[in-house]
Design an enzyme around this catalytic site. Structure first.
Site, PDB file in Angstrom:
ATOM      1  CB  CYS A  86      -0.971  -0.069   1.181  1.00  0.00           C
ATOM      2  SG  CYS A  86      -2.488   0.803   0.847  1.00  0.00           S
ATOM      3  CB  ILE A 146      -7.328   0.509   3.883  1.00  0.00           C
ATOM      4  CG1 ILE A 146      -7.874  -0.834   4.403  1.00  0.00           C
ATOM      5  CG2 ILE A 146      -7.732   1.662   4.797  1.00  0.00           C
ATOM      6  CD1 ILE A 146      -7.222  -1.318   5.688  1.00  0.00           C
ATOM      7  CG  HIS A 183      -3.519  -2.896   4.157  1.00  0.00           C
ATOM      8  ND1 HIS A 183      -2.621  -2.299   5.016  1.00  0.00           N
ATOM      9  CD2 HIS A 183      -4.003  -1.913   3.377  1.00  0.00           C
ATOM     10  CE1 HIS A 183      -2.568  -1.000   4.774  1.00  0.00           C
ATOM     11  NE2 HIS A 183      -3.405  -0.742   3.774  1.00  0.00           N
ATOM     12  CD  GLU A 185      -0.865  -5.117   6.485  1.00  0.00           C
ATOM     13  OE1 GLU A 185      -0.598  -5.635   5.382  1.00  0.00           O
ATOM     14  OE2 GLU A 185      -1.373  -3.992   6.590  1.00  0.00           O
TER      15      GLU A 185
HETATM   16  N1  GLN Z   1      -3.485   6.485   0.696  1.00  0.00           N
HETATM   17  C1  GLN Z   1      -2.270   6.225   1.434  1.00  0.00           C
HETATM   18  C2  GLN Z   1      -1.095   6.972   0.840  1.00  0.00           C
HETATM   19  O1  GLN Z   1      -1.216   7.699  -0.048  1.00  0.00           O
HETATM   20  C3  GLN Z   1      -1.962   4.746   1.476  1.00  0.00           C
HETATM   21  C4  GLN Z   1      -3.014   4.016   2.277  1.00  0.00           C
HETATM   22  C5  GLN Z   1      -2.540   2.760   2.921  1.00  0.00           C
HETATM   23  O2  GLN Z   1      -1.340   2.456   3.021  1.00  0.00           O
HETATM   24  N2  GLN Z   1      -3.474   2.030   3.423  1.00  0.00           N
HETATM   25  O3  GLN Z   1      -0.014   6.784   1.303  1.00  0.00           O
END
Ligand code: GLN
Length: 218
Positions: A86, A146, A183, A185
């Site tokens: 992410c 997310i 994610h 994890e």
């Molecule tokens: N939107 C976040 C970013 O720009 C990333 C979100 C996440 O790691 N769950 O870093």
């Protein structure tokens, strides 16, 4: 021949911000030596590193404050396996569609990403993802998104590990670098962590057998 079981892997998890504890727990459960990394000296002796999800602008800023940006770039240049999940994948990507002005990035992997491609926190979702590279590929991986990024494009050097049904790329590998938009994890499924440990193990064994970087023993 090096006995695979004798290779004890030391995996760092960047612990500046985000959900690093979950990664540390899974790695420990899988038998790796897991270490939270906040300071440059804590990178010493690692075989691999995970950059967790969180907020890439905050993690990048803290990387600069803790003096980690240059040492992390050196780790990448040395061929250390690194997995960005992410926000971590955003930090690894060579180019980002909508990075904040001046946002510190590691900018290495040959992928172009868009931050927040799937909407806000309340629009988080889970999808069963087909990932042929994992063990038991017939069982979909529960991928939780997310505020995740999408990979808009990838160079031919990049292996696409998974796409959403609409074709959006969400998991990639380029040699020792791994990126996932979701994610793993918090999925309750450790197959992606096992996949990363396999990448690390292969890299360590390769290094041992070719004689690079290995300190002489005895
Ligand atoms: N939107 C976040 C970013 O720009 C990333 C979100 C996440 O790691 N769950 O870093």
């Amino acid at each position: 021949m090096v006995d695979r079981k004798l290779v004890e892997m030391k995996i760092g998890v960047l612990a500046l911000q985000g959900d690093f504890r979950e990664h540390l727990n899974i790695l420990t459960a899988l038998g790796a030596e897991a270490r939270a990394v906040k300071l440059p000296t804590q990178l010493d002796g690692l075989d691999g590193l995970i950059i967790p999800g969180g907020e890439s602008t905050v993690i990048g800023k803290l990387m600069v404050e803790y003096g980690l940006l240059t040492p992390l770039r050196a780790c990448i240049a040395s061929g250390m396996p690194i997995w960005g999940t992410c926000a971590g994948m955003i930090l690894l990507a060579r180019t980002t569609d909508n990075a904040l002005a001046g946002q510190p990035l590691l900018a290495t992997m040959h992928i172009h990403v868009a931050r927040n491609a799937f909407g806000a926190q309340r629009e988080s979702f889970a999808v069963p993802l087909t990932v042929p590279a994992l063990v038991d590929p017939a069982t979909p991986f529960p991928a939780i998104f997310i505020r995740g990024p999408a990979v808009l494009s990838a160079d031919p050097t990049v292996e696409v590990l998974a796409r959403l049904e609409d074709g959006t790329i969400v998991a990639v590998r380029e040699g020792p670098l791994l990126g996932t938009a979701f994610h793993p994890e918090i999925a309750g499924d450790s197959r992606f962590h096992r996949y990363f440990l396999d990448v690390v193990r292969a890299t360590v064994l390769d290094t041992v057998s070719t004689g690079f970087i290995v300190a002489p023993h005895g």
